[in-house]
Design a protein around this motif. Structure first.
Motif, PDB file in Angstrom:
ATOM      1  N   ILE A  46       1.882   9.202  -6.299  1.00  0.00           N
ATOM      2  CA  ILE A  46       2.410  10.565  -6.198  1.00  0.00           C
ATOM      3  C   ILE A  46       3.345  10.866  -7.368  1.00  0.00           C
ATOM      4  O   ILE A  46       3.255  11.923  -7.995  1.00  0.00           O
ATOM      5  CB  ILE A  46       3.099  10.780  -4.840  1.00  0.00           C
ATOM      6  N   LYS A  95     -13.411   4.491  -8.858  1.00  0.00           N
ATOM      7  CA  LYS A  95     -11.978   4.781  -8.820  1.00  0.00           C
ATOM      8  C   LYS A  95     -11.286   4.177 -10.035  1.00  0.00           C
ATOM      9  O   LYS A  95     -10.470   4.834 -10.691  1.00  0.00           O
ATOM     10  CB  LYS A  95     -11.349   4.221  -7.543  1.00  0.00           C
ATOM     11  N   VAL A 145     -11.556   6.609  -2.165  1.00  0.00           N
ATOM     12  CA  VAL A 145     -10.772   5.625  -1.403  1.00  0.00           C
ATOM     13  C   VAL A 145     -10.937   5.824   0.106  1.00  0.00           C
ATOM     14  O   VAL A 145     -11.076   4.861   0.845  1.00  0.00           O
ATOM     15  CB  VAL A 145      -9.291   5.683  -1.804  1.00  0.00           C
ATOM     16  N   ILE A 146     -10.944   7.068   0.547  1.00  0.00           N
ATOM     17  CA  ILE A 146     -10.987   7.337   1.987  1.00  0.00           C
ATOM     18  C   ILE A 146     -12.425   7.263   2.528  1.00  0.00           C
ATOM     19  O   ILE A 146     -12.681   6.628   3.543  1.00  0.00           O
ATOM     20  CB  ILE A 146     -10.378   8.722   2.315  1.00  0.00           C
ATOM     21  N   THR A 205      -7.543  13.253  -9.192  1.00  0.00           N
ATOM     22  CA  THR A 205      -6.889  12.799  -7.957  1.00  0.00           C
ATOM     23  C   THR A 205      -7.737  13.118  -6.739  1.00  0.00           C
ATOM     24  O   THR A 205      -7.891  12.271  -5.840  1.00  0.00           O
ATOM     25  CB  THR A 205      -5.491  13.433  -7.829  1.00  0.00           C
ATOM     26  N   ALA A 206      -8.305  14.310  -6.685  1.00  0.00           N
ATOM     27  CA  ALA A 206      -9.150  14.684  -5.544  1.00  0.00           C
ATOM     28  C   ALA A 206     -10.354  13.754  -5.427  1.00  0.00           C
ATOM     29  O   ALA A 206     -10.693  13.296  -4.329  1.00  0.00           O
ATOM     30  CB  ALA A 206      -9.610  16.138  -5.683  1.00  0.00           C
ATOM     31  N   ILE A 244     -10.588  10.665  -6.615  1.00  0.00           N
ATOM     32  CA  ILE A 244     -10.094   9.333  -6.255  1.00  0.00           C
ATOM     33  C   ILE A 244      -9.814   9.254  -4.753  1.00  0.00           C
ATOM     34  O   ILE A 244     -10.173   8.274  -4.095  1.00  0.00           O
ATOM     35  CB  ILE A 244      -8.844   8.958  -7.083  1.00  0.00           C
ATOM     36  N   VAL A 245      -9.183  10.277  -4.194  1.00  0.00           N
ATOM     37  CA  VAL A 245      -8.893  10.279  -2.760  1.00  0.00           C
ATOM     38  C   VAL A 245     -10.182  10.188  -1.950  1.00  0.00           C
ATOM     39  O   VAL A 245     -10.274   9.406  -0.995  1.00  0.00           O
ATOM     40  CB  VAL A 245      -8.055  11.516  -2.360  1.00  0.00           C
ATOM     41  N   VAL A 246     -11.197  10.950  -2.347  1.00  0.00           N
ATOM     42  CA  VAL A 246     -12.483  10.879  -1.646  1.00  0.00           C
ATOM     43  C   VAL A 246     -13.072   9.474  -1.763  1.00  0.00           C
ATOM     44  O   VAL A 246     -13.553   8.910  -0.772  1.00  0.00           O
ATOM     45  CB  VAL A 246     -13.461  11.949  -2.172  1.00  0.00           C
ATOM     46  N   VAL A 292       0.929   4.122  -2.982  1.00  0.00           N
ATOM     47  CA  VAL A 292       0.702   5.554  -2.765  1.00  0.00           C
ATOM     48  C   VAL A 292       1.905   6.365  -3.236  1.00  0.00           C
ATOM     49  O   VAL A 292       1.752   7.417  -3.870  1.00  0.00           O
ATOM     50  CB  VAL A 292       0.364   5.838  -1.282  1.00  0.00           C
ATOM     51  N   LYS A 332       0.835  -1.204   0.000  1.00  0.00           N
ATOM     52  CA  LYS A 332       0.000   0.000   0.000  1.00  0.00           C
ATOM     53  C   LYS A 332       0.870   1.256   0.000  1.00  0.00           C
ATOM     54  O   LYS A 332       0.604   2.213  -0.742  1.00  0.00           O
ATOM     55  CB  LYS A 332      -0.927  -0.022   1.217  1.00  0.00           C
TER      56      LYS A 332
END
Length: 153
Positions: free
Chosen positions: A27, A97, A148-149, A141-142, A144-146, A23, A19
């Protein structure tokens, strides 16, 4: 799910390391996707065939071959392994995603093709369009982050 449950699956104790690597390479990939269109904005202003034009062609090629392509491949491999480990293929957030990652991969392909056009001396897009295209990776990206989290669905 307890903290011990996350280690169950195909990765076992390697899960947090995989993981972390995923990540890290995300990046690198997104950084490259921010960098390349910015290079194109500067390249676009050069005279085709000039020394500056040739320098931008070389910089862009290095960004694609050293940063973008290797990072994208590693992101895909590690991401799919993580998805199998987590059983994510049956989850709605993962489908969204995955669709965005496929779109970013296509975006990278389109940007690479545009770089080949610049290298041939053609400038089919306006600088403004290239600047707008530079926003796509950030927005994706924003989201995708939402996904995933928060895992909204």
């Amino acid at each position: 799910m307890s903290s011990l449950d996350q280690f169950i699956g195909i990765l076992g104790a390697a899960y947090p390391w995989v993981k972390a690597a995923h990540v890290t390479f995300v990046i690198f990939w997104i950084a490259g996707l921010f960098l390349l269109p910015r290079f194109y904005v500067y390249h676009h202003a050069t005279t085709p065939g000039s020394a500056e034009d040739r320098a931008w062609i070389e910089r862009e090629g290095r960004a694609r071959s050293i940063i973008l392509t290797p990072a994208m491949v590693i992101v895909w491999v590690l991401g799919l392994v993580l998805a199998m480990h987590l059983g994510a293929f049956s989850q709605g957030w993962f489908h969204a995603k995955l669709a965005l990652v496929v779109a970013l991969t296509g975006y990278q392909g389109w940007m690479s093709a545009y770089g080949r056009k610049l290298a041939k001396g053609t400038r089919p897009l306006e600088n403004r369009t290239l600047r707008i295209m530079n926003e796509i990776p950030g927005i994706a990206t924003a989201v995708i982050v939402v996904l995933v989290i928060v895992k909204p669905f």
